[in-house]
Scaffold this motif. Structure first.
Motif, PDB file in Angstrom:
ATOM      1  N   ILE A   1       0.822  -1.217   0.000  1.00  0.00           N
ATOM      2  CA  ILE A   1       0.000   0.000   0.000  1.00  0.00           C
ATOM      3  C   ILE A   1       0.857   1.269   0.000  1.00  0.00           C
ATOM      4  O   ILE A   1       0.542   2.236  -0.704  1.00  0.00           O
ATOM      5  N   CYS A   2       1.927   1.259   0.778  1.00  0.00           N
ATOM      6  CA  CYS A   2       2.736   2.481   0.930  1.00  0.00           C
ATOM      7  C   CYS A   2       3.861   2.608  -0.093  1.00  0.00           C
ATOM      8  O   CYS A   2       4.347   3.713  -0.342  1.00  0.00           O
ATOM      9  N   ASN A   3       4.282   1.485  -0.665  1.00  0.00           N
ATOM     10  CA  ASN A   3       5.398   1.538  -1.627  1.00  0.00           C
ATOM     11  C   ASN A   3       5.149   0.547  -2.767  1.00  0.00           C
ATOM     12  O   ASN A   3       5.965  -0.353  -3.011  1.00  0.00           O
ATOM     13  N   PRO A   4       4.025   0.690  -3.470  1.00  0.00           N
ATOM     14  CA  PRO A   4       3.624  -0.322  -4.464  1.00  0.00           C
ATOM     15  C   PRO A   4       4.589  -0.468  -5.633  1.00  0.00           C
ATOM     16  O   PRO A   4       4.730  -1.567  -6.188  1.00  0.00           O
ATOM     17  N   LEU A   5       5.258   0.600  -6.009  1.00  0.00           N
ATOM     18  CA  LEU A   5       6.166   0.536  -7.162  1.00  0.00           C
ATOM     19  C   LEU A   5       7.385  -0.339  -6.898  1.00  0.00           C
ATOM     20  O   LEU A   5       7.984  -0.886  -7.833  1.00  0.00           O
ATOM     21  N   HIS A   6       7.765  -0.467  -5.638  1.00  0.00           N
ATOM     22  CA  HIS A   6       8.934  -1.279  -5.286  1.00  0.00           C
ATOM     23  C   HIS A   6       8.544  -2.599  -4.608  1.00  0.00           C
ATOM     24  O   HIS A   6       9.390  -3.267  -4.019  1.00  0.00           O
ATOM     25  N   TYR A   7       7.256  -2.942  -4.686  1.00  0.00           N
ATOM     26  CA  TYR A   7       6.757  -4.139  -3.987  1.00  0.00           C
ATOM     27  C   TYR A   7       7.490  -5.410  -4.406  1.00  0.00           C
ATOM     28  O   TYR A   7       7.938  -6.193  -3.567  1.00  0.00           O
ATOM     29  N   ASP A   8       7.631  -5.624  -5.710  1.00  0.00           N
ATOM     30  CA  ASP A   8       8.264  -6.858  -6.204  1.00  0.00           C
ATOM     31  C   ASP A   8       9.735  -6.946  -5.808  1.00  0.00           C
ATOM     32  O   ASP A   8      10.261  -8.051  -5.615  1.00  0.00           O
ATOM     33  N   VAL A   9      10.382  -5.797  -5.677  1.00  0.00           N
ATOM     34  CA  VAL A   9      11.800  -5.788  -5.286  1.00  0.00           C
ATOM     35  C   VAL A   9      11.945  -6.047  -3.790  1.00  0.00           C
ATOM     36  O   VAL A   9      12.771  -6.861  -3.365  1.00  0.00           O
ATOM     37  N   VAL A  10      11.123  -5.334  -3.001  1.00  0.00           N
ATOM     38  CA  VAL A  10      11.216  -5.460  -1.534  1.00  0.00           C
ATOM     39  C   VAL A  10      10.760  -6.840  -1.071  1.00  0.00           C
ATOM     40  O   VAL A  10      11.436  -7.507  -0.287  1.00  0.00           O
ATOM     41  N   MET A  11       9.597  -7.286  -1.550  1.00  0.00           N
ATOM     42  CA  MET A  11       9.045  -8.577  -1.117  1.00  0.00           C
ATOM     43  C   MET A  11       9.394  -9.668  -2.126  1.00  0.00           C
ATOM     44  O   MET A  11       8.529 -10.388  -2.622  1.00  0.00           O
ATOM     45  N   ASN A  12      10.676  -9.803  -2.430  1.00  0.00           N
ATOM     46  CA  ASN A  12      11.107 -10.841  -3.366  1.00  0.00           C
ATOM     47  C   ASN A  12      11.094 -12.210  -2.681  1.00  0.00           C
ATOM     48  O   ASN A  12      11.086 -12.294  -1.436  1.00  0.00           O
ATOM     49  N   PRO A  13      11.054 -13.305  -3.446  1.00  0.00           N
ATOM     50  CA  PRO A  13      10.951 -14.650  -2.861  1.00  0.00           C
ATOM     51  C   PRO A  13      12.036 -14.965  -1.825  1.00  0.00           C
ATOM     52  O   PRO A  13      11.757 -15.602  -0.800  1.00  0.00           O
ATOM     53  N   ARG A  14      13.264 -14.521  -2.086  1.00  0.00           N
ATOM     54  CA  ARG A  14      14.359 -14.800  -1.149  1.00  0.00           C
ATOM     55  C   ARG A  14      14.103 -14.131   0.200  1.00  0.00           C
ATOM     56  O   ARG A  14      14.301 -14.747   1.257  1.00  0.00           O
ATOM     57  N   ARG A  15      13.642 -12.886   0.160  1.00  0.00           N
ATOM     58  CA  ARG A  15      13.380 -12.166   1.410  1.00  0.00           C
ATOM     59  C   ARG A  15      12.207 -12.789   2.167  1.00  0.00           C
ATOM     60  O   ARG A  15      12.224 -12.884   3.393  1.00  0.00           O
ATOM     61  N   CYS A  16      11.198 -13.212   1.431  1.00  0.00           N
ATOM     62  CA  CYS A  16      10.042 -13.862   2.067  1.00  0.00           C
ATOM     63  C   CYS A  16      10.462 -15.157   2.752  1.00  0.00           C
ATOM     64  O   CYS A  16      10.014 -15.456   3.871  1.00  0.00           O
ATOM     65  N   LEU A  17      11.324 -15.922   2.090  1.00  0.00           N
ATOM     66  CA  LEU A  17      11.815 -17.167   2.675  1.00  0.00           C
ATOM     67  C   LEU A  17      12.640 -16.892   3.929  1.00  0.00           C
ATOM     68  O   LEU A  17      12.519 -17.600   4.940  1.00  0.00           O
ATOM     69  N   LEU A  18      13.463 -15.854   3.880  1.00  0.00           N
ATOM     70  CA  LEU A  18      14.262 -15.481   5.058  1.00  0.00           C
ATOM     71  C   LEU A  18      13.374 -15.043   6.214  1.00  0.00           C
ATOM     72  O   LEU A  18      13.663 -15.347   7.383  1.00  0.00           O
ATOM     73  N   MET A  19      12.296 -14.335   5.915  1.00  0.00           N
ATOM     74  CA  MET A  19      11.347 -13.925   6.958  1.00  0.00           C
ATOM     75  C   MET A  19      10.680 -15.138   7.600  1.00  0.00           C
ATOM     76  O   MET A  19      10.488 -15.190   8.816  1.00  0.00           O
ATOM     77  N   LEU A  20      10.343 -16.126   6.774  1.00  0.00           N
ATOM     78  CA  LEU A  20       9.745 -17.360   7.293  1.00  0.00           C
ATOM     79  C   LEU A  20      10.733 -18.117   8.170  1.00  0.00           C
ATOM     80  O   LEU A  20      10.390 -18.546   9.284  1.00  0.00           O
ATOM     81  N   LEU A  21      11.963 -18.293   7.680  1.00  0.00           N
ATOM     82  CA  LEU A  21      12.985 -19.014   8.449  1.00  0.00           C
ATOM     83  C   LEU A  21      13.316 -18.281   9.748  1.00  0.00           C
ATOM     84  O   LEU A  21      13.515 -18.903  10.794  1.00  0.00           O
ATOM     85  N   GLY A  22      13.362 -16.945   9.683  1.00  0.00           N
ATOM     86  CA  GLY A  22      13.614 -16.157  10.887  1.00  0.00           C
ATOM     87  C   GLY A  22      12.505 -16.324  11.905  1.00  0.00           C
ATOM     88  O   GLY A  22      12.764 -16.454  13.110  1.00  0.00           O
ATOM     89  N   SER A  23      11.259 -16.349  11.439  1.00  0.00           N
ATOM     90  CA  SER A  23      10.101 -16.544  12.327  1.00  0.00           C
ATOM     91  C   SER A  23      10.191 -17.875  13.058  1.00  0.00           C
ATOM     92  O   SER A  23       9.988 -17.951  14.276  1.00  0.00           O
ATOM     93  N   CYS A  24      10.512 -18.934  12.311  1.00  0.00           N
ATOM     94  CA  CYS A  24      10.612 -20.275  12.901  1.00  0.00           C
ATOM     95  C   CYS A  24      11.794 -20.376  13.865  1.00  0.00           C
ATOM     96  O   CYS A  24      11.663 -20.940  14.962  1.00  0.00           O
ATOM     97  N   THR A  25      12.925 -19.811  13.476  1.00  0.00           N
ATOM     98  CA  THR A  25      14.133 -19.913  14.302  1.00  0.00           C
ATOM     99  C   THR A  25      13.966 -19.200  15.631  1.00  0.00           C
ATOM    100  O   THR A  25      14.244 -19.764  16.703  1.00  0.00           O
ATOM    101  N   ILE A  26      13.508 -17.953  15.589  1.00  0.00           N
ATOM    102  CA  ILE A  26      13.309 -17.188  16.824  1.00  0.00           C
ATOM    103  C   ILE A  26      12.322 -17.896  17.742  1.00  0.00           C
ATOM    104  O   ILE A  26      12.540 -18.005  18.955  1.00  0.00           O
ATOM    105  N   SER A  27      11.237 -18.411  17.179  1.00  0.00           N
ATOM    106  CA  SER A  27      10.190 -19.063  17.974  1.00  0.00           C
ATOM    107  C   SER A  27      10.700 -20.337  18.643  1.00  0.00           C
ATOM    108  O   SER A  27      10.410 -20.591  19.817  1.00  0.00           O
TER     109      SER A  27
END
Length: 311
Positions: free
Chosen positions: A127-153
């Motif tokens: 919503i706030c940065n739609p033009l850079h959405y595909d760059v910011v939320m790229n598959p690698r970053r999404c996977l890292l966010m998932l792995l980080g969530s699991c690891t911390i928990s």
């Protein structure tokens, strides 16, 4: 893992359950069996719909499919044992079994929390940065966010359970709850739990408050951005993409804050049991309905999945 109390480790605990009334055990068994099956089927359908529809292969639905998987694991850690106890006279759980249940409860519950935060970040960028959405939320970053969530928990859960394993239980072994939650087990300890409570409260605040504050910050930024949109239709369209996620966040965090962010002396058996049911059983069951009924893309994905199953 060192176990200090030989008595607890051999005799284990008795789970009081939702109700001690013998006449209610079979009706409660039927109710929670249906709720568990609805949870399983609903979340599996969400996962299958997302993976079978290429239009849903986006960061938002990547996190949603993982949230559904965590909800399946979360309820499976608690509900099957609760169902067994409804039909059992002993309603017992071993000491090690109690710690294992507590470990996975904390691990899956906290992962849920971090995934909700990841989904809030996804909406913020969209919503706030739609033009850079595909760059910011790229598959690698999404996977890292998932792995980080699991690891911390899981690191948090290991730390928490190690602390609990140092306590002694020399009086009552009756847990006034339907599973091995942290507060009811702490209440049974005859050790000095003040240091445990302090460390656990501080560490829990850090682990739970971080994703919660992330969600608050994300939605604050989203609200500010949406209010700048001149047309009412544009505002509604932007807010509608967040409605389902915000509903789940309120249900999940509302009950968690009520149960855990209070001193042990304020623990109430009946009220906390009802609040705990909300985020352990009710919310995972409602999530598929919330996301599928209020989301056009998910409705389309569900229809495609139904067509593939029947064809």
């Amino acid at each position: 893992m060192e176990i200090k109390n030989d008595s607890s480790s051999t005799s284990g605990f008795t789970l009081l359950g939702i109700s001690s009334n013998p006449q209610l055990q079979k009706p409660l068994f039927a109710i929670f069996l249906i709720m568990y099956l609805v949870t399983m089927v609903g979340n599996v359908l969400i996962i299958l719909a997302i993976h079978s529809d290429s239009r849903l292969h986006t960061p938002m639905y990547f996190f949603l499919s993982n949230l559904s998987f965590m909800d399946i694991c979360f309820t499976t850690d608690i509900v099957p044992k609760m169902l067994v106890n409804f039909l059992s006279d002993t309603k017992s759980i071993s000491y090690v079994g109690c710690l294992i249940q507590m470990y996975f409860f904390l691990a899956f519950g906290n992962t849920d929390s971090y995934l909700l935060a990841s989904m809030a970040i996804d909406r913020l960028v969209a919503i706030c940065n739609p033009l850079h959405y595909d760059v910011v939320m790229n598959p690698r970053r999404c996977l890292l966010m998932l792995l980080g969530s699991c690891t911390i928990s899981h690191v948090h859960s290991i730390f928490y359970v190690l602390l609990m394993s140092q306590l002694s239980f020399c009086a009552s072994h009756v847990i006034k709850h339907f599973f091995c939650d942290t507060q009811p087990v702490l209440k049974l300890s005859c050790s000095d739990t003040s240091s445990n409570q302090m460390v656990v409260m501080t560490e829990t605040l850090a682990v739970i408050a971080t994703p919660f504050l992330c969600i608050l910050f994300s939605y604050l930024r989203i609200i500010i951005t949406v209010l700048r949109i001149p047309s009412a239709a544009g505002k509604w369209k932007a807010f509608s993409t967040c409605g389902s996620h915000l509903t789940v966040v309120v249900l999940f965090y509302g009950s968690i804050i009520y149960v855990y962010f209070r001193p042990l002396s304020m623990y109430s058996v009946v009220k906390d049991r009802v609040a705990t049911l909300m985020y352990t059983v009710v919310t995972p069951m409602l999530n598929p309905f919330i996301y599928s009924l209020r989301n056009k893309d998910m409705k389309m994905g569900m229809r495609k999945l139904r067509f593939r199953i029947h064809s």
